[in-house]
Write an enzyme that holds these catalytic residues in place. Structure first.
Site, PDB file in Angstrom:
ATOM      1  N   GLY A 166      40.108  45.036  37.155  1.00 30.98           N
ATOM      2  CA  GLY A 166      40.112  43.394  36.652  1.00 30.98           C
ATOM      3  C   GLY A 166      41.304  42.766  37.927  1.00 30.98           C
ATOM      4  N   GLU A 202      37.172  48.807  50.681  1.00 34.74           N
ATOM      5  CA  GLU A 202      35.474  48.046  50.369  1.00 34.74           C
ATOM      6  C   GLU A 202      35.483  46.890  51.310  1.00 34.74           C
ATOM      7  OE1 GLU A 202      33.717  48.104  45.980  1.00 34.74           O
ATOM      8  OE2 GLU A 202      33.984  46.081  46.958  1.00 34.74           O
ATOM      9  N   LYS A 203      33.831  46.341  52.049  1.00 38.77           N
ATOM     10  CA  LYS A 203      33.899  45.101  52.808  1.00 38.77           C
ATOM     11  C   LYS A 203      34.514  44.230  51.897  1.00 38.77           C
ATOM     12  CE  LYS A 203      32.310  42.310  56.314  1.00 38.77           C
ATOM     13  NZ  LYS A 203      32.279  42.798  57.498  1.00 38.77           N
ATOM     14  N   PHE A 204      34.817  43.542  52.633  1.00 41.02           N
ATOM     15  CA  PHE A 204      34.991  41.869  51.487  1.00 41.02           C
ATOM     16  C   PHE A 204      34.340  40.522  51.475  1.00 41.02           C
ATOM     17  CE2 PHE A 204      37.586  37.743  51.273  1.00 41.02           C
ATOM     18  CZ  PHE A 204      37.910  37.942  50.090  1.00 41.02           C
ATOM     19  N   HIS A 210      31.136  35.017  40.528  1.00 29.84           N
ATOM     20  CA  HIS A 210      30.995  37.034  39.702  1.00 29.84           C
ATOM     21  C   HIS A 210      30.166  37.084  38.372  1.00 29.84           C
ATOM     22  CE1 HIS A 210      33.514  39.699  37.377  1.00 29.84           C
ATOM     23  NE2 HIS A 210      32.779  39.355  36.136  1.00 29.84           N
ATOM     24  N   GLU A 277      29.142  44.470  36.192  1.00 32.78           N
ATOM     25  CA  GLU A 277      29.724  43.310  36.703  1.00 32.78           C
ATOM     26  C   GLU A 277      29.256  43.609  38.592  1.00 32.78           C
ATOM     27  OE1 GLU A 277      34.056  41.843  35.079  1.00 32.78           O
ATOM     28  OE2 GLU A 277      33.930  42.872  36.954  1.00 32.78           O
ATOM     29  N   ARG A 294      33.639  47.783  26.837  1.00 33.24           N
ATOM     30  CA  ARG A 294      33.915  46.937  25.786  1.00 33.24           C
ATOM     31  C   ARG A 294      32.923  45.874  25.522  1.00 33.24           C
ATOM     32  NH1 ARG A 294      36.899  45.807  30.311  1.00 33.24           N
ATOM     33  NH2 ARG A 294      37.348  43.403  30.211  1.00 33.24           N
TER      34      ARG A 294
HETATM   35  C1  MV4 Z   1      36.284  41.916  45.931  1.00 32.77           C
HETATM   36  C2  MV4 Z   1      36.119  40.644  46.155  1.00 32.77           C
HETATM   37  C3  MV4 Z   1      35.567  40.505  47.633  1.00 32.77           C
HETATM   38  N1  MV4 Z   1      34.581  41.682  48.024  1.00 32.77           N
HETATM   39  N2  MV4 Z   1      35.237  43.288  45.911  1.00 32.77           N
HETATM   40  C4  MV4 Z   1      38.884  40.838  41.605  1.00 32.77           C
HETATM   41  C5  MV4 Z   1      38.543  41.052  40.355  1.00 32.77           C
HETATM   42  C6  MV4 Z   1      38.322  42.443  40.828  1.00 32.77           C
HETATM   43  N3  MV4 Z   1      36.901  43.247  39.765  1.00 32.77           N
HETATM   44  C7  MV4 Z   1      37.404  42.534  42.126  1.00 32.77           C
HETATM   45  N4  MV4 Z   1      37.805  41.501  42.410  1.00 32.77           N
HETATM   46  C8  MV4 Z   1      37.212  40.519  43.778  1.00 32.77           C
HETATM   47  N5  MV4 Z   1      36.798  42.027  44.571  1.00 32.77           N
HETATM   48  C9  MV4 Z   1      34.901  42.803  47.605  1.00 32.77           C
HETATM   49  N6  MV4 Z   1      34.381  44.103  48.169  1.00 32.77           N
HETATM   50  C10 MV4 Z   1      36.596  39.532  45.447  1.00 32.77           C
HETATM   51  C11 MV4 Z   1      37.270  39.415  44.036  1.00 32.77           C
HETATM   52  C12 MV4 Z   1      37.648  38.904  43.399  1.00 32.77           C
HETATM   53  C13 MV4 Z   1      37.294  37.778  42.733  1.00 32.77           C
HETATM   54  C14 MV4 Z   1      36.397  38.522  41.852  1.00 32.77           C
HETATM   55  C15 MV4 Z   1      35.771  37.567  40.990  1.00 32.77           C
HETATM   56  C16 MV4 Z   1      36.008  36.919  40.430  1.00 32.77           C
HETATM   57  C17 MV4 Z   1      37.335  36.631  41.016  1.00 32.77           C
HETATM   58  C18 MV4 Z   1      37.752  37.123  41.924  1.00 32.77           C
HETATM   59  C19 MV4 Z   1      38.926  36.065  42.762  1.00 32.77           C
HETATM   60  C20 MV4 Z   1      39.550  36.573  43.769  1.00 32.77           C
HETATM   61  C21 MV4 Z   1      38.432  38.044  44.310  1.00 32.77           C
END
Ligand code: MV4
Length: 461
Positions: A166, A202-204, A210, A277, A294
């Site tokens: 989250g 992790e790779k960003f 989402h 997700e 959940r």
């Molecule tokens: C990421 C990402 C980009 N790359 N992971 C945010 C919530 C958490 N569940 C993981 N998140 C993210 N993980 C990688 N490898 C970007 C996010 C992220 C994000 C993801 C979904 C919805 C909104 C977001 C806002 C900022 C970052």
């Protein structure tokens, strides 16, 4: 196989009411539990029995396992539905329920524990053939090792807490120079927030969407999916608007993501309702992010387009019944959008608890309102600020947006600040209307409004 005669709902607010609605339809008696601050709540009023389980704070009441179990024992329930938040993803609580011979409505404790560990979840998904982002196979052991791994993956990378999820305890790292500091602060935050300070990298993915898949699985190895929800519209990792289907998916991609989510669930022996997700990148590649074990806040958009009752299915599979429909039997009709109405300032998002002095619930064709609010209700300051979920359904996305605008227009909540004006602004936004948005939508939305002269000038708050 057994039939539940009575279920305790270990939750409050709109989700407690939502669960009670389905129990009533199934002829199952309900027990509400409540804090001293929630005596006048609707879930207390609508349940067949109610037990006060403690003081106003969550830790005194809804998170107090001995109190919840005592209430369940006193009222002699067959099962506990945990809703979302609070104890919903506590493998420990699920185990206690099992030990007390009370059915926990959710997956097995070991599956909850597996998915709660994001490093272990990544490993399990990889083994199931689910695409994961390049990253650590194990928790990071040292800064040097992590730095070498990040160089191998290539910047930007993201550091996450293994026990997180989250969005808590995450750090985006764009250059090697930032790495040391980012890892230190992530470790400090993880140690303060979770039982474990373990981190992984992790790779960003830049500008992802989402997109999550709703799954249903029984205790006999059958699993189906109910399609996706697009939850990209968030702020500080709080979802604001969700919709189904996602404007970004093709039928082919939907089928692949659905089949992938089902394969993931089979692999881990999942049962009950769950959500896989994914991050969807700008090239249409999807990657596993986390699995939620959940029922989720945004489940109604899926219920609208599939005509399924997810809570009913959770209860039936918890009774040991096989899923009564197959993947081919799942209906997909039209488009649904949910706006989360929070007791918050629509510009600063600061909580705005207090007395609701005037109230009108929207209705009419294709409108659903999941709420525990009523005129004269006092929103307590102790819990989540969600007071209502306004959900619409229509044949097309365009008509769904029109329906949402009309419902927002006639929804009245006075005495407290709410996010209604924010939603009105988003429904008018050209990028939202075009379905062209990513997880950066909210920041870009506020940026566009600033340039135009603020929320007030463009019909918002
Ligand atoms: C990421 C990402 C980009 N790359 N992971 C945010 C919530 C958490 N569940 C993981 N998140 C993210 N993980 C990688 N490898 C970007 C996010 C992220 C994000 C993801 C979904 C919805 C909104 C977001 C806002 C900022 C970052």
């Amino acid at each position: 196989m057994r039939r539940f005669r009575k279920i305790l709902i270990a939750n409050r607010g709109e989700i407690a009411c939502r669960i009670i609605w389905t129990c009533k339809e199934m002829g199952i008696s309900t027990v509400a539990v409540h804090s001293t601050a929630d005596r006048d709540s609707l879930h207390v009023r609508f349940a067949d029995e109610a037990v006060c389980i403690g003081g106003p704070t969550s830790s005194q009441s809804y998170l107090n396992i001995p109190s919840v179990i005592a209430a369940a024992e006193i009222t002699n329930v067959d099962a506990i539905h945990p809703g979302y938040g609070f104890l919903a993803e506590s493998s420990y609580f699920a185990e206690i329920c099992e030990a007390c011979n009370i059915k926990f409505i959710g997956p097995r404790p070991d599956v909850i524990r597996l998915m709660g560990d994001k490093v272990e979840a990544r490993r399990a998904m990889k083994e199931a053939g689910v695409p994961i982002l390049p990253g650590s196979p194990d928790p990071l052991k040292s800064e040097d090792e992590a730095r070498a791994l990040a160089r191998e993956i290539g910047y930007p990378v993201i550091i996450k807490a293994a026990a997180g999820g989250g969005g808590r305890g995450m750090r985006i790292v764009r250059t090697e120079e930032e790495f040391g500091h980012a890892m230190q602060t992530a470790a400090t935050e993880a140690a303060a927030s979770f039982r474990s300070a373990d981190l992984y990298v992790e790779k960003f993915v830049e500008n992802p969407r989402h997109v999550e898949i709703q799954v249903l699985a029984d205790e006999h190895g059958h699993c189906i999916h109910l399609g996706e929800r697009d939850c990209s519209i968030q702020r500080r990792h709080q979802k604001i608007i969700e919709e189904a289907p996602s404007p970004a998916l093709t039928p082919e991609l939907r089928e692949r993501m659905g089949a992938t989510a089902v394969a993931a669930c089979r692999r881990v022996g999942y049962s009950s309702a769950g959500t896989v997700e994914f991050l969807l990148d700008e090239d249409g590649q999807f990657y596993f992010m986390e699995m939620n074990t959940r029922i989720q806040v945004e489940h109604p958009v899926t219920e609208m387009i599939t005509l399924a009752d997810i809570v009913r299915n959770q209860i039936l599979v918890a009774e040991g019944k096989p899923l009564w429909y197959k993947q081919e039997d799942v209906l997909f009709v039209g488009h649904s959008i949910e706006c989360r109405i929070n007791a918050e300032d629509p510009q600063t998002f600061a909580p705005s608890p207090g007395l609701i002095t005037a109230y009108n619930a929207p209705g009419g064709p294709g409108v659903r309102l999941d709420t525990a609010a009523y005129p004269g209700y006092v929103v307590p300051p102790y819990y989540d600020s969600l007071i209502a979920k306004l959900v619409v359904h229509a044949r097309t996305r365009e008509v769904a947006i029109a329906r949402m605008r009309r419902a927002l227009e006639v929804m009245v909540v006075e005495g407290i600040k709410t996010t209604i004006p924010l939603h009105q602004g988003v429904m008018e936004d050209p990028y939202f209307r075009a379905g062209e948005y990513s997880t950066r939508f909210m920041e870009q939305f506020f940026e566009r409004r600033k340039i135009q002269g603020g929320l007030a000038a463009s019909g918002g708050a």
